[in-house]
Design a protein around this motif. Sequence first.
Motif, PDB file in Angstrom:
ATOM      1  N   TYR A  50      29.826  44.473   9.630  1.00 19.76           N
ATOM      2  CA  TYR A  50      30.675  44.891   8.461  1.00 19.76           C
ATOM      3  C   TYR A  50      32.037  45.320   8.638  1.00 19.76           C
ATOM      4  N   GLN A  51      32.161  46.152   9.595  1.00 18.89           N
ATOM      5  CA  GLN A  51      33.282  46.607  10.306  1.00 18.89           C
ATOM      6  C   GLN A  51      34.257  45.526  10.932  1.00 18.89           C
ATOM      7  N   THR A  71      38.925  40.955   8.611  1.00 21.08           N
ATOM      8  CA  THR A  71      39.540  39.587   8.654  1.00 21.08           C
ATOM      9  C   THR A  71      39.076  38.837   7.267  1.00 21.08           C
ATOM     10  N   TYR A  72      38.167  39.469   6.586  1.00 16.25           N
ATOM     11  CA  TYR A  72      37.850  38.757   5.381  1.00 16.25           C
ATOM     12  C   TYR A  72      38.798  38.668   4.185  1.00 16.25           C
ATOM     13  N   LYS A  73      38.907  37.555   3.644  1.00 14.96           N
ATOM     14  CA  LYS A  73      39.683  37.189   2.566  1.00 14.96           C
ATOM     15  C   LYS A  73      38.997  37.214   1.076  1.00 14.96           C
ATOM     16  N   VAL A  97      26.371  43.008   4.646  1.00 16.48           N
ATOM     17  CA  VAL A  97      27.002  41.980   4.941  1.00 16.48           C
ATOM     18  C   VAL A  97      26.077  40.835   4.234  1.00 16.48           C
ATOM     19  N   LEU A  98      26.587  40.435   3.311  1.00 15.02           N
ATOM     20  CA  LEU A  98      25.781  39.187   2.712  1.00 15.02           C
ATOM     21  C   LEU A  98      26.097  37.810   3.313  1.00 15.02           C
ATOM     22  N   PHE A 108      28.607  27.966   4.391  1.00 16.77           N
ATOM     23  CA  PHE A 108      28.254  28.922   4.796  1.00 16.77           C
ATOM     24  C   PHE A 108      29.263  30.053   4.782  1.00 16.77           C
ATOM     25  N   LYS A 109      28.886  31.436   4.240  1.00 22.91           N
ATOM     26  CA  LYS A 109      29.933  32.269   4.074  1.00 22.91           C
ATOM     27  C   LYS A 109      29.336  33.742   4.298  1.00 22.91           C
TER      28      LYS A 109
END
Length: 151
Positions: free
Chosen positions: A53-54, A59-61, A94-95, A103-104
Amino acid sequence: MKSLFYFPALAFVILNSCEATHHKTTATPVRRSPNASGTVIRTPPVNQTETEYQTLSKTYKSETAAVVTAILNGSEDQSKAPVTVENKSRCNMVLTISGNNYFKKVPIAAGKIGAVMVPKNQNYNLSGMVCSAVYQRTKFISEPYRTTIWN
């Protein structure tokens, strides 16, 4: 005189060999959980999920703007549908959303909502670990989909 030399040497060898047999392991065991079809799924420990998760959250948008626009406009001719997941647990998660050519991984903080746009009219596997519980669902998504997860 020779016996005085052998005794400390022998004591040194014995003490060193005793020390070498004590190893501390840092690996955490992996829990196995059965899913609906009866197969066993390997699930990561909670601290591994938190580390993922961290790392991912740096970097997640976020797609929140696109999701809100799709929900408010409600256009039927769009090729994508919004998926929103509310995490009502006390743990970050984290899903993972996977489907045909899709894939995400979406980081969702404790008490927050995660949202993503996915192509319509496909089956998706939604999975993740919430605290020490496994979430796994297969869903055909053809319209906006919303779910709430808690432990």
